[in-house]
Design a protein around this motif. Sequence first.
Motif, PDB file in Angstrom:
ATOM      1  N   ARG A 198       7.991 -11.000  -6.518  1.00 20.01           N
ATOM      2  CA  ARG A 198       6.949 -10.138  -5.954  1.00 20.01           C
ATOM      3  C   ARG A 198       6.091  -9.549  -7.071  1.00 20.01           C
ATOM      4  O   ARG A 198       6.604  -8.972  -8.031  1.00 20.01           O
ATOM      5  CB  ARG A 198       7.574  -9.010  -5.128  1.00 20.01           C
ATOM      6  N   GLY A 200       3.181  -6.827  -7.804  1.00 19.70           N
ATOM      7  CA  GLY A 200       2.530  -5.632  -7.270  1.00 19.70           C
ATOM      8  C   GLY A 200       1.175  -5.420  -7.907  1.00 19.70           C
ATOM      9  O   GLY A 200       1.045  -5.445  -9.133  1.00 19.70           O
ATOM     10  N   PHE A 202      -1.360  -2.441  -7.647  1.00 23.78           N
ATOM     11  CA  PHE A 202      -1.442  -1.098  -7.091  1.00 23.78           C
ATOM     12  C   PHE A 202      -2.565  -0.304  -7.756  1.00 23.78           C
ATOM     13  O   PHE A 202      -2.911  -0.516  -8.912  1.00 23.78           O
ATOM     14  CB  PHE A 202      -0.121  -0.352  -7.310  1.00 23.78           C
ATOM     15  N   ILE A 228       1.935  -7.904  -3.281  1.00 29.28           N
ATOM     16  CA  ILE A 228       1.881  -6.686  -2.475  1.00 29.28           C
ATOM     17  C   ILE A 228       0.779  -5.795  -3.035  1.00 29.28           C
ATOM     18  O   ILE A 228       0.789  -5.455  -4.224  1.00 29.28           O
ATOM     19  CB  ILE A 228       3.229  -5.950  -2.482  1.00 29.28           C
ATOM     20  N   ARG A 230      -1.256  -2.149  -2.840  1.00 27.37           N
ATOM     21  CA  ARG A 230      -1.175  -0.757  -2.384  1.00 27.37           C
ATOM     22  C   ARG A 230      -2.241   0.044  -3.122  1.00 27.37           C
ATOM     23  O   ARG A 230      -2.551  -0.235  -4.277  1.00 27.37           O
ATOM     24  CB  ARG A 230       0.194  -0.138  -2.688  1.00 27.37           C
ATOM     25  N   ILE A 266       7.634   2.193  -5.040  1.00 30.89           N
ATOM     26  CA  ILE A 266       6.767   1.029  -4.851  1.00 30.89           C
ATOM     27  C   ILE A 266       6.922   0.017  -5.985  1.00 30.89           C
ATOM     28  O   ILE A 266       6.881  -1.197  -5.751  1.00 30.89           O
ATOM     29  CB  ILE A 266       5.292   1.430  -4.655  1.00 30.89           C
ATOM     30  N   TYR A 267       7.120   0.493  -7.214  1.00 32.16           N
ATOM     31  CA  TYR A 267       7.338  -0.459  -8.303  1.00 32.16           C
ATOM     32  C   TYR A 267       8.754  -1.018  -8.278  1.00 32.16           C
ATOM     33  O   TYR A 267       8.995  -2.134  -8.768  1.00 32.16           O
ATOM     34  CB  TYR A 267       7.035   0.188  -9.656  1.00 32.16           C
ATOM     35  N   VAL A 270       8.895  -4.416  -6.481  1.00 30.66           N
ATOM     36  CA  VAL A 270       8.261  -5.616  -7.030  1.00 30.66           C
ATOM     37  C   VAL A 270       8.907  -5.959  -8.365  1.00 30.66           C
ATOM     38  O   VAL A 270       9.575  -5.142  -8.989  1.00 30.66           O
ATOM     39  CB  VAL A 270       6.738  -5.434  -7.202  1.00 30.66           C
TER      40      VAL A 270
END
Length: 399
Positions: A198, A200, A202, A228, A230, A266-267, A270
């Motif tokens: 994954r 991220g 962000f 992902i 965000r 959130i981190y 990923v």
Amino acid sequence: MLRVLYLVHDLSDPAVRRRVLMLRAGGAEVTLAGFRRGENRLAAVEGVVPVELGATQDARFAQRLAAVARAGATLRQRLAGMARPDVILARNLEMLALAGRAQGIFGGAVPVAYECLDIHRLLTGKGVASRGLRAAERHFARKAGLLVTSSPAFVEHYFKPLSGVRAPVHLVENRVLELDGPAGDLPPRAKQAGEPWRIGWFGAIRCRRSLDLLAAFTRRMEGRFEVILRGRPARSEFDDFDGLVAREPFIRFEGPYRNPEDLAAIYGDVDLAWAIDFFEEGLNSAWLLPNRLYEGCRHGALPIVLGGTETARLAGLRGIGIALRDARLETLVTRFSAFDGDSYRALHAALARLGPKPWIHDRADCAAFVQRLAALRAPAAEPAPVPSLLASKVDCHDH
């Protein structure tokens, strides 16, 4: 307690909230004033109720200039009753223009610090508009006693050779706020066999080229990698952001988040952090040190960086991350075709050895920043002159 009037171009920018947190943690009393951007609703920032100066729209420079002019004409009424600040911190060029107006309202001797964390492409060109903007920056910065910026490359490539701003420089990197210091070392990482890797991306989602590249990459890898998203999409940069994401089988957008409160979660979700930006390719994108570099490294997500950028330079100096030599799809595919658990563990071990300290600002850092702003004030026993711009020393506060 140092009283700071913080003038900002976008009250809803998460970076504004972080700076307010930093100032208050450092012992300052903050009054926040600025513009509402688009439809973003105003809200108190940690109890600081902002003074709204008007509304602006993303990517509409002329409209922003008109809004600043209107705000300047009404600034005295909007600041009526406000205690005289000790320092005015002006974020971006348009707010630097208003800082001069605020100086006059408060008696002319309030020192000003110019905070510039992005260099717009219009400031770097050779045309009439670019030369005019740089002249305006020089004019308004003549009363600035300090330049606050986040990357040495901004100083090297813009402020020294082009801008004409001669204020001393104070470097405040875009590190993660952890006021009481890190709670512990980087957590260990493990991935279940068969799960996708994954990536991220962000923060400010504003780079159409990155989205196109990641879409093509994840399709080519047939689900071995997911992306992902965000944060806050700059919808003016995409024809149909929601539609673009909906059409991609291996990309999803999961909305905004709170910084720094949600970063660990959130981190932690990923494996890798996309730390590449082509929004101002060859200019701002090559010079900046983005928030996501510090956030990802602090929480154990390996940064993906682009060779030749300041981000790649810092990652290389610290022996971390995955550097791409160029931004072609084939380069990305080749680099990750053989990526496996052993590759990841070796790279993660190099990041873990650094620990969290290089990526965070703690309470002592906040206090040092406030003390640097406080030093702009003239001694109480002397008149309070406008700070000189003749100093050229670069004051880099870097732990």
